[in-house]
Write an enzyme that holds these catalytic residues in place. Structure first.
Site, PDB file in Angstrom:
ATOM      1  N   ARG A  91       0.794  -1.226   0.000  1.00 60.89           N
ATOM      2  CA  ARG A  91       0.000   0.000   0.000  1.00 60.89           C
ATOM      3  C   ARG A  91       0.826   1.275   0.000  1.00 60.89           C
ATOM      4  O   ARG A  91       0.549   2.203  -0.760  1.00 60.89           O
ATOM      5  CB  ARG A  91      -0.910   0.056   1.243  1.00 60.89           C
ATOM      6  N   THR A  92       1.817   1.343   0.877  1.00 58.72           N
ATOM      7  CA  THR A  92       2.552   2.610   0.996  1.00 58.72           C
ATOM      8  C   THR A  92       3.315   2.875  -0.294  1.00 58.72           C
ATOM      9  O   THR A  92       3.309   3.994  -0.819  1.00 58.72           O
ATOM     10  CB  THR A  92       3.505   2.547   2.207  1.00 58.72           C
ATOM     11  N   LYS A 120      27.955  -4.371  -2.908  1.00 54.66           N
ATOM     12  CA  LYS A 120      29.412  -4.252  -3.119  1.00 54.66           C
ATOM     13  C   LYS A 120      30.071  -3.575  -1.927  1.00 54.66           C
ATOM     14  O   LYS A 120      31.254  -3.259  -1.973  1.00 54.66           O
ATOM     15  CB  LYS A 120      29.686  -3.433  -4.375  1.00 54.66           C
ATOM     16  N   ARG A 141      11.317   3.486   2.854  1.00 51.10           N
ATOM     17  CA  ARG A 141      10.943   2.559   3.931  1.00 51.10           C
ATOM     18  C   ARG A 141      12.191   1.748   4.235  1.00 51.10           C
ATOM     19  O   ARG A 141      12.792   1.142   3.349  1.00 51.10           O
ATOM     20  CB  ARG A 141       9.812   1.648   3.507  1.00 51.10           C
ATOM     21  N   HIS A 174       5.501   5.577  11.398  1.00 47.46           N
ATOM     22  CA  HIS A 174       4.991   5.504  10.023  1.00 47.46           C
ATOM     23  C   HIS A 174       4.103   6.743   9.870  1.00 47.46           C
ATOM     24  O   HIS A 174       2.871   6.652   9.820  1.00 47.46           O
ATOM     25  CB  HIS A 174       4.193   4.202   9.862  1.00 47.46           C
TER      26      HIS A 174
HETATM   27  N1   CP Z   1      -0.206   0.026   5.864  1.00 46.37           N
HETATM   28  C1   CP Z   1       0.964  -0.258   5.264  1.00 46.37           C
HETATM   29  O1   CP Z   1       2.005   0.322   5.579  1.00 46.37           O
HETATM   30  O2   CP Z   1       0.882  -1.223   4.295  1.00 46.37           O
HETATM   31  P1   CP Z   1       2.101  -1.765   3.449  1.00 46.37           P
HETATM   32  O3   CP Z   1       3.054  -2.423   4.417  1.00 46.37           O
HETATM   33  O4   CP Z   1       1.508  -2.714   2.457  1.00 46.37           O
HETATM   34  O5   CP Z   1       2.764  -0.579   2.802  1.00 46.37           O
END
Ligand code: CP
Length: 359
Positions: A91-92, A120, A141, A174
């Protein structure tokens, strides 16, 4: 901590930066008083949240027509973004990618570190610096807590200090998930007095779930909100968040079973067990039944309550619940695309043009 000059970290050592207060960091993450890096939920106050919601609503409306969508896609066609997602995401990643598409931002991505020169021996810091040579923003992420902040620090020591967005950092934060959660709550309660005064339950693995941590920070912007934390005893919310809530006079309660709170809450925010953080499979024996939402529970919830989940889910929400009109999680993930587009608009300073658009 001795006083440090705010709004610039390029004279600080990493140790000084790491040990700065949250308020000082919030200032470091701004440029000319405006949001630049997006790293922690504490950066968002009520005014900024409401502005992002207004921008998201405006973008949704403009995008309904081809002419409007074409206009949006011309807005930032001169910008490029790097999506650096070396931790799994559906999703993110997709909502940021599609937010970029909506605004015409061109994107590059690294999702599998085995395809990057990190294999490397290139350091993550040098990797970030390399991305900044090609793009105007990094959305990342990363599995390690604090690395997004480190990336921001590193780039601020260079001549290409481009914005960094934290799209999930370890078990810690998050912040853009919390933005879409607030947007979903706002849309759901807009004609019921808004988020203020609502009772919100967060259910599941609260110790290791970064979404519930980031959302807790944002909810302190709304007076009279009450939070119910429902989790197995060994997976309770961390003391840092509970102390933050106390400092903001946001009442919270810890309970052991979902059934205790279902009749009284306005929103129930479900989460899955985060067993990817187990060291020795310690979550295997956790009985999650008391932290799962079943069809039978629909009868005891308020008619106006909503059910949220950051997703992915396992079986903590029965699929039979999906057809209940109070199930908001699919709309919630779509809201993520709009609020993330609004955030990109705000970071690059196009909010005025969007808010005054007319066709
Ligand atoms: N809610 C969320 O962060 O979903 P993903 O891990 O699929 O990005």
């Amino acid at each position: 901590m001795e006083a440090v000059e705010v709004n610039s970290n390029n004279h600080l050592t990493w140790d000084q930066f790491e040990n700065a207060t949250t308020d000082q960091k919030v200032d470091f993450f701004k440029r000319d008083g405006k949001i630049f890096d997006v790293l922690i939920s504490q950066q968002f106050n009520r005014d900024l949240l409401e502005e992002l919601i207004r921008i998201a609503d405006a973008i949704r409306k403009i995008a309904k027509r081809k002419k409007g969508m074409d206009w949006l896609q011309s807005l930032m066609s001169h910008k490029r973004a790097m999506l650096y997602f070396v931790q799994p995401s559906t999703r993110t990643f997709l909502s940021f990618l599609n937010a970029c598409h909506i605004l015409g931002i061109r994107s590059s991505e690294v999702r599998d570190p085995s395809t990057s020169s990190e294999v490397k021996g290139e350091t993550p810091e040098d990797t970030i610096r390399t991305f900044s040579s090609y793009v105007d923003m990094i959305i990342m992420r990363y599995p390690k807590e604090g690395f997004a902040e480190k990336a921001s620090f590193v780039l601020n020591q260079t001549d290409r200090p481009i914005p960094i967005i934290n799209a999930g950092s370890g078990k810690d934060q998050h912040p853009t998930q919390a933005l879409l959660d607030i947007y979903t709550l706002h849309r759901s309660f807009d004609d019921m007095g808004g988020i203020e005064g609502k009772s919100i339950a967060m259910v599941g693995d609260l110790l290791r779930g970064r979404t519930v941590r980031s959302l807790s920070y944002l909810l302190t912007n709304y007076p009279k909100v009450k939070i119910y934390y429902v989790s197995p005893p060994q997976l309770r919310m961390g003391n840092d968040i509970k102390n933050f809530l106390k400092s903001k006079s946001t009442p919270f309660f810890e309970v052991d079973s979902i059934e205790e709170i279902l009749p009284i809450v306005d929103a129930v925010y479900m989460t899955r067990i985060q067993d990817e953080w187990d060291k020795n499979g310690e979550s295997k024996d956790t009985n999650y039944d008391r932290y799962s939402l079943l069809e039978k529970h629909m009868n005891v919830m308020k008619k106006t309550a909503i059910i949220m989940h950051p997703l992915p889910r396992r079986n903590e929400i029965d699929v039979k619940v999906d057809s209940d009109p109070r199930a908001m999680y699919w709309r919630q993930e779509r809201n993520g695309m709009w609020i993330r587009a609004a955030l990109l608009i705000k970071i690059f300073g196009y909010e005025e043009v969007v808010m005054t658009y007319s066709d």
